[in-house]
Design an enzyme around this catalytic site. Structure first.
Site, PDB file in Angstrom:
ATOM      1  N   GLU A 296       0.643  -1.344  -0.106  1.00  0.00           N
ATOM      2  CA  GLU A 296      -0.067   0.252   0.184  1.00  0.00           C
ATOM      3  C   GLU A 296       1.232   0.923  -0.119  1.00  0.00           C
ATOM      4  O   GLU A 296       2.045   1.058   0.856  1.00  0.00           O
ATOM      5  CB  GLU A 296      -0.642   0.024   1.299  1.00  0.00           C
ATOM      6  N   CYS A 330      -2.240   8.271   3.854  1.00  0.00           N
ATOM      7  CA  CYS A 330      -2.770   8.188   3.129  1.00  0.00           C
ATOM      8  C   CYS A 330      -3.483   7.998   2.123  1.00  0.00           C
ATOM      9  O   CYS A 330      -3.677   8.207   1.156  1.00  0.00           O
ATOM     10  CB  CYS A 330      -1.945   6.695   2.391  1.00  0.00           C
TER      11      CYS A 330
END
Length: 524
Positions: A296, A330
């Site tokens: 990720e 994020c």
């Protein structure tokens, strides 16, 4: 280990968040902060095969909100110790892979129980080490508990997969599919969710039957050590998790290219993720598998607002998504694309709300705390200077006072779609507002990025919403709500393009990434 029958395991439910408007809860978290402060400055060893190892070279973890305060000194692994950890993990894997899924899950259930009982203690340490305020730290700890509970149940479910996904029967054969572990994995969690993601990545790997080398972020190793200690307390066998903080360039690269590494689970920047993927793709002597990379890697997330939207709700969501934990997520909504007929109204309200955010120490629960370290601080300030050339400064725009890495929440207006602050991940309290002629152009501007993690679309037009659901290209799309705040089991999390491998943490297929399906067929 004594296990509870699966039939007696309660259905999964998300861990509730703490209501800090209640005085008793404020007092409880303040007491936890005071307790943690009495334990600062300690030394923390490596853990390899159950052995505690002190090294001469240490990682010094400091409080980003008070740089004179040392959280702890953490022993730092080198390549020799990384190899020792690999050998310990390989040895332990031979026994751990044979432990029934139900028994492996019980360690997670017990860890979740203890973490729940000590929730404020975990949150307080995380606040001081990472710069999170009360709510952000509490949510992080709750998510860690959720991951333990959810993945424990998922491991049991996958061990019984034939009950829910039976194979097609044919005469004369007895066929079965089982999910077996991969081997030894490298777990590299980020600093921005230093408990939740560390716990989730590690728990998913070990409950699936793998052993791991846990290399926490160098800015937040003490909270990772606290998790390691918790797993030891619940009796997890030595060598299942090996705690090896160290340099990414030295230890990380060494283990990524190791022939016995079966998988690398990584959360962090695009640049590091791509490097890991490249290194892992090269086979080396002694390697007999294709390494699996679960990554990720961040995003340049945005919120689209059309002229039919609830503008107050949209503005509130934009500010919350942009500046929660100083934009160091994020999933943070670092850009908003607004249809021009309502742009001025939304921009004005966003600016007003941003200016209301007060900056100060996280332990005093300010809305905006410090960014994580000096490197981030300087990089974000550089981006703010870029923004002053690319847009109109509406709020903030400078460092903030305090003995730490404090930056004013910053908003730029009238930013072009190709501007650097619209395209590059800043990972800080910087928001860019862009204008679109209509809702179709707004969606096109949203999609004009190399990332694809989270996004939001604000509208009351159902036909437009249907188009957005189909065409907004990201792993997690939210309608009429902010683009941060994914819940385990509710919003499986992972993105497209340069945001990673769309691994969907907290989802019902996540553990399959740490397993391999084996078909056995017997002629009858």
């Amino acid at each position: 280990m004594t296990t509870t029958p699966y039939t007696q395991v309660k259905p999964y439910a998300n861990e509730p968040f703490t209501n800090f408007t209640l005085e008793e809860n404020k007092q409880a978290i303040q007491a936890a902060i005071a307790k943690v402060k009495t334990e600062l400055g300690r030394n923390y060893p490596l853990t390899i095969g159950g052995e505690k190892i002190e090294t001469e070279v240490k990682i010094t973890s400091i409080n980003p909100g008070n740089v004179d305060e040392v959280i702890g000194y953490v022993s730092k692994a080198d390549q020799q110790l990384a190899e020792q950890a690999m050998q310990a993990a390989l040895l332990t894997f031979e026994t751990w892979k044979k432990v029934p899924a139900r028994e492996r899950a019980e360690y997670l259930f017990q860890a979740a129980k203890l973490m729940r009982e000590r929730k404020h203690e975990f949150s307080a340490l995380m606040m001081l080490e990472s710069g999170k305020n009360y709510v952000e730290a509490d949510v992080d700890t709750a998510e860690a508990i959720d991951f333990l509970e959810f993945y424990a149940r998922e491991a049991i479910r996958l061990s019984k997969v034939e009950e829910t996904l039976p194979l097609t029967k044919i005469p004369g054969e007895d066929n079965h599919v089982t999910y077996i572990p991969l081997g030894v994995g490298i777990v590299i969690p980020p600093w921005n969710f230093p408990l939740a993601i560390c716990v989730g990545m590690t728990a998913a790997a070990v409950v699936s039957g793998n052993t791991v080398l846990l290399k926490p972020a160098s800015t937040t190793p003490v909270i990772a050590h606290k998790f390691m200690a918790l797993m030891e307390e619940v009796g997890l066998p030595a060598g299942v998790i090996n705690f090896i903080p160290g340099s990414g360039a030295e230890v990380g690269d060494y283990l990524t290219t190791h022939p016995k590494t079966r998988f690398i689970s990584f959360t962090g920047s695009k640049e590091v993720g791509l490097r890991i993927n490249k290194l892992a793709a090269d086979t080396v002597p002694g390697q007999i598998w294709i390494k699996r990379v679960i990554a990720e890697m961040g995003g340049k997330d945005g919120i689209v607002v059309d002229e039919t939207a609830d503008l107050e709700a949209a503005a509130t969501a934009i500010v919350a998504a942009a500046f929660g934990f100083q934009g160091q997520k994020c999933s943070a909504g670092s850009r908003a694309i607004i249809v021009e007929s309502v742009y001025d109204q939304v921009a004005e309200r966003v600016t007003e709300l941003t200016k209301q955010l007060q900056v100060g120490p996280q332990e005093d629960n300010f809305a905006a705390g410090p960014v994580i370290d000096k490197t981030s601080y300087e990089r974000i300030l550089d981006y703010i200077e870029v923004g002053k050339q690319e847009g109109t400064l509406l709020a903030g725009g400078d460092k903030a006072e305090g003995n730490g890495y404090y930056i004013q929440p910053t908003v730029f207006g009238d930013v072009g779609g190709k501007a650097r602050i619209m395209q590059e991940e800043i990972f800080g309290p910087v928001l860019a507002l862009a204008k679109a002629k209509d809702w179709q152009e707004a969606i096109a501007m949203y999609n004009d990025t190399e990332f694809g993690l989270t996004g939001s679309y604000f509208s009351t037009d159902e036909a437009r919403i249907e188009v957005a659901l189909e065409t907004v290209h990201c792993g997690n799309l939210y309608i009429n709500r902010k683009c941060t705040g994914a819940l385990v089991g509710v919003h499986p999390f992972g993105g497209f393009n340069m945001s990673g491998t769309d691994s969907k943490a907290g989802g019902y297929d996540y553990l399959m990434l740490f397993s391999q399906a084996k078909l056995t067929s017997r002629k009858m």
